[in-house]
Write a protein that holds these residues in place. Structure first.
Motif, mmCIF file in Angstrom:
data_model
loop_
_atom_site.group_PDB
_atom_site.id
_atom_site.type_symbol
_atom_site.label_atom_id
_atom_site.label_comp_id
_atom_site.label_asym_id
_atom_site.label_seq_id
_atom_site.Cartn_x
_atom_site.Cartn_y
_atom_site.Cartn_z
ATOM 1 N N ALA A 16 0.869 -1.205 -0.041
ATOM 2 C CA ALA A 16 0.126 -0.028 0.138
ATOM 3 C C ALA A 16 1.130 1.220 -0.165
ATOM 4 N N ALA A 18 2.139 3.143 2.248
ATOM 5 C CA ALA A 18 3.369 3.131 3.078
ATOM 6 C C ALA A 18 4.452 2.362 2.331
ATOM 7 N N GLU A 37 2.258 -8.459 -1.165
ATOM 8 C CA GLU A 37 1.396 -7.918 -1.023
ATOM 9 C C GLU A 37 -0.020 -8.864 -1.266
ATOM 10 N N ARG A 38 -0.806 -8.968 -0.149
ATOM 11 C CA ARG A 38 -1.492 -10.272 -0.119
ATOM 12 C C ARG A 38 -2.813 -10.386 -1.053
ATOM 13 N N GLY A 44 -3.809 -1.019 -0.764
ATOM 14 C CA GLY A 44 -4.686 -1.342 0.375
ATOM 15 C C GLY A 44 -5.990 -0.447 0.590
ATOM 16 N N ILE A 45 -6.008 0.605 1.354
ATOM 17 C CA ILE A 45 -7.164 1.314 1.333
ATOM 18 C C ILE A 45 -7.340 2.146 0.276
ATOM 19 N N SER A 59 -12.107 5.149 -0.435
ATOM 20 C CA SER A 59 -11.727 5.718 0.551
ATOM 21 C C SER A 59 -11.532 7.385 0.311
ATOM 22 N N HIS A 61 -10.973 11.017 0.797
ATOM 23 C CA HIS A 61 -11.647 12.358 0.725
ATOM 24 C C HIS A 61 -10.852 13.477 -0.019
ATOM 25 N N GLU A 62 -9.620 13.704 0.625
ATOM 26 C CA GLU A 62 -8.545 14.587 0.400
ATOM 27 C C GLU A 62 -7.061 14.077 0.947
ATOM 28 N N VAL A 249 2.132 -12.763 3.956
ATOM 29 C CA VAL A 249 3.090 -13.271 5.002
ATOM 30 C C VAL A 249 2.403 -13.579 6.160
ATOM 31 N N ILE A 445 -8.064 2.753 10.789
ATOM 32 C CA ILE A 445 -7.339 3.196 9.497
ATOM 33 C C ILE A 445 -6.293 4.353 9.947
ATOM 34 N N GLY A 476 3.266 2.428 8.094
ATOM 35 C CA GLY A 476 1.857 2.473 8.063
ATOM 36 C C GLY A 476 1.382 3.578 8.932
ATOM 37 N N ALA A 477 0.024 3.726 9.022
ATOM 38 C CA ALA A 477 -0.489 4.695 9.762
ATOM 39 C C ALA A 477 -0.326 4.446 11.164
ATOM 40 N N GLY A 484 -3.646 8.747 7.992
ATOM 41 C CA GLY A 484 -4.088 9.364 6.482
ATOM 42 C C GLY A 484 -2.972 8.842 5.781
ATOM 43 N N MET A 485 -3.353 9.054 4.408
ATOM 44 C CA MET A 485 -2.633 8.606 3.192
ATOM 45 C C MET A 485 -1.147 9.489 3.174
#
Ligand SMILES: Cc1cc2nc3c(=O)[nH]c(=O)nc-3n(C[C@H](O)[C@H](O)[C@H](O)COP(=O)(O)OP(=O)(O)OC[C@H]3O[C@@H](n4cnc5c(N)ncnc54)[C@H](O)[C@@H]3O)c2cc1C
Length: 512
Positions: A16, A18, A37-38, A44-45, A59, A61-62, A249, A445, A476-477, A484-485
């Motif tokens: 994803a 990250a 990646e599974r 991802g999201i 997902s 928004h901005e 994994v 998330i 990751g988050a 956030g992204m």
């Protein structure tokens, strides 16, 4: 031909935002990287799906931290530097606030924003601009200090505002400005993007949020969030990264406190001295490290000590008319029956009815988001993860539909149109959907909650002590920059930097 090489410099678990950011940065420095990646696609999201022939954003928004082409902020600049060419569209407004006694569309730019607050609360311009300028100063300090750490006395000298506000909550600092309630309400709308009530939210986080979104505006990729994922994966492969999909994994292999590889569900054992994991530390330290006896008790204490932040419940509607015909005038609407962030946070502990929603009409930022004559409209709330852990299988469908109905009814009433009369497609994403799709801990998330005890500054200071297994990094988050992204990209870069620093130190030690 062998599927995997005998050894990789780095294995990244999760393709994803990250994980792909880590991979891009490591490949840029010439390392041999494998991403596992599974799913059968990256992101991802940050993804989309097709219903009734229409591609639907899952997902986004901005995006924060992108910036205009000639004035990129850190995420936009990183993607440009890596050669990831995304067609960014600037979101036209900041947001529309629909709160008790307030109906106004706010726009980015500090002075514009302060003027708009002043139109609701005459006489507030100077104070609001002062708050925003303080946020901007703190934001600049955070950006500089994250690249050039410095001693505390130097920090006090060069980053006084940052140091002086760092120990205070958002509520404490806003209280000190003595703003009229409505001005304060307007300044509070974005809180949902960090998801902690202002009593607990460090002012530093609020500053970054406001300076980034209000100061520079937000952006979306023309081809939805999956454009980012696909282009990052494509570019990583061009740079020599091996990405393997459908590879879950299961285990991270550890010997004498040091990582030496991973094992996939298919049974492949793949060797590497470094593993970067998108899976939450909670999951890694409780079930993925093999053998589990290699997990030191402090690692369990660390994950137990952190509070997993919010999850998402989102109703996405594809409607049979264009936005304007349905009375939808703004890209982003924050709709609330209160703007007391601590009250809303407590309200997110339950299963509704919810007091604060964030709605997006993608077509008003991206005319190509859905086919002509249609539009998409999503209504989202961010419950705390605990609320959904208690839902029993037999109650799941009922609860999901009840909450969706509440959200649709509320927004129908607000817009003055029965949205259900216009539905072409409807998708309901729950915390369970998020958890199933990404494997994220309890469907979180946003990683770990930002609180006065656990925030970016504190995390930077404890980061070294939290390296429990040599060669294991997380992206990751759930990492330092949080949710956030945009922050996921920053977190991925930080994990890659940690690996690069470690390799450099080892080389220097060997050369002595
Ligand atoms: C409805 C909704 C709206 C949102 N809106 C916004 C927004 O407007 N702006 C914003 O910035 N953020 C938003 N977010 C949050 C944002 O999407 C996430 O914070 C961010 O995408 C997280 O990215 P990530 O790289 O950390 O991980 P994820 O996207 O969670 O991906 C993790 C990846 O790792 C893979 N993986 C996990 N475990 C394994 C394993 N064992 N083996 C192999 N692969 C594995 C998963 O399959 C997945 O691909 C939203 C989220 C939701 C749900």
């Amino acid at each position: 031909m062998k599927f995997y090489k005998d050894h990789y410099d780095v294995i990244v678990i999760g393709g994803a935002l990250a994980g792909l950011s880590s991979a891009l940065m490591l490949a840029d420095k010439g390392l041999d990287v494998l991403v596992l990646e599974r799913h059968n696609l990256p992101g991802g999201i940050a993804t989309s799906f097709v219903r009734g022939g229409i591609e639907i954003e899952a997902s986004l928004h901005e995006m924060m931290s992108i910036g205009e082409k000639d004035n990129r902020l850190k995420v936009g600049k990183f993607l440009d530097d890596m050669g990831v060419d995304i067609d960014w569209l600037k979101v036209p407004e900041a947001y529309h606030a629909s709160l008790p006694g307030i109906e106004i569309t706010m726009h980015p730019g500090f002075e514009t924003y302060a003027r708009e607050v002043d139109s609701v609360v005459p006489g507030s311009y100077d104070k609001v601009l002062k708050v925003l300028n303080l946020c901007h100063t703190v934001f600049d300090s955070v950006n500089e200090l994250s690249i050039h750490p410095m001693s505390k006395p130097m920090m006090l000298l060069k980053h006084e505002a940052f140091v002086k506000t760092a120990g205070y909550s958002t509520k404490e600092v806003l209280d000190s400005f003595d703003l009229p309630q409505k001005a304060r309400d307007l300044l509070s709308c974005y809180w949902i993007y960090v998801g902690t009530g202002f009593e607990e939210l460090p002012f530093t986080i609020f500053s970054v949020l406001m300076a980034d979104y209000v100061g520079y505006g937000s952006f979306i990729p023309h081809k939805l969030s999956h454009e980012m994922s696909l282009k990052m994966a494509e570019r990583a492969e061009e740079m020599g990264v091996q990405i393997e999909y459908r590879q879950h994994v299961e285990k991270i292999l550890v010997r004498d406190g040091k990582v030496y590889g991973v094992r996939t569900a298919r049974g492949d054992e793949i060797m590497s001295d470094y593993v970067i994991s998108a899976a939450y530390p909670n999951k890694v330290y409780t079930s993925m490290i093999e053998p589990l006896s290699e997990v030191p008790p402090q690692a369990i204490k660390m994950v137990n000590g952190r509070r997993v932040s919010l999850t998402a419940f989102s109703v996405i509607l594809i409607l049979d008319k264009e936005a304007e015909e349905l009375g939808i005038k703004d890209y982003s609407i924050f709709h609330g029956t209160t703007m007391d962030t601590d009250e809303i946070y407590r309200n997110f502990k339950g299963l509704g009815p919810y007091k604060y929603t964030t709605c997006i009409c993608h077509n008003l930022g991206n005319p190509d988001a859905t086919p002509p004559g249609t539009c998409s409209f999503s209504i989202t709330v961010l419950p705390q993860v605990d609320a959904w852990k208690e839902v029993k299988a037999e109650d799941y469908d009922r609860i999901k539909h009840e909450i969706a109905k509440q959200l649709i009814d509320e927004m129908s009433e607000y817009l003055g149109v029965d949205l259900l009369d216009h539905v072409l497609e409807i998708v309901i994403e729950t915390p369970v959907t998020v958890s199933h799709y990404t494997g994220m801990w309890n469907g979180s998330i946003y990683g770990y909650a930002h609180t006065m005890e656990d925030h970016i500054v504190a995390r930077l200071q404890t980061a070294e002590a939290e390296k429990f297994i040599e060669g294991l990094e997380f992206a990751g988050a759930h990492q330092i920059s949080g949710d956030g992204m945009g922050p996921a990209v920053t977190n991925g870069r930080k994990a890659a930097k940690n690996v690069l620093d470690d390799i450099r130190k080892k080389k220097e030690a060997a050369a002595k």
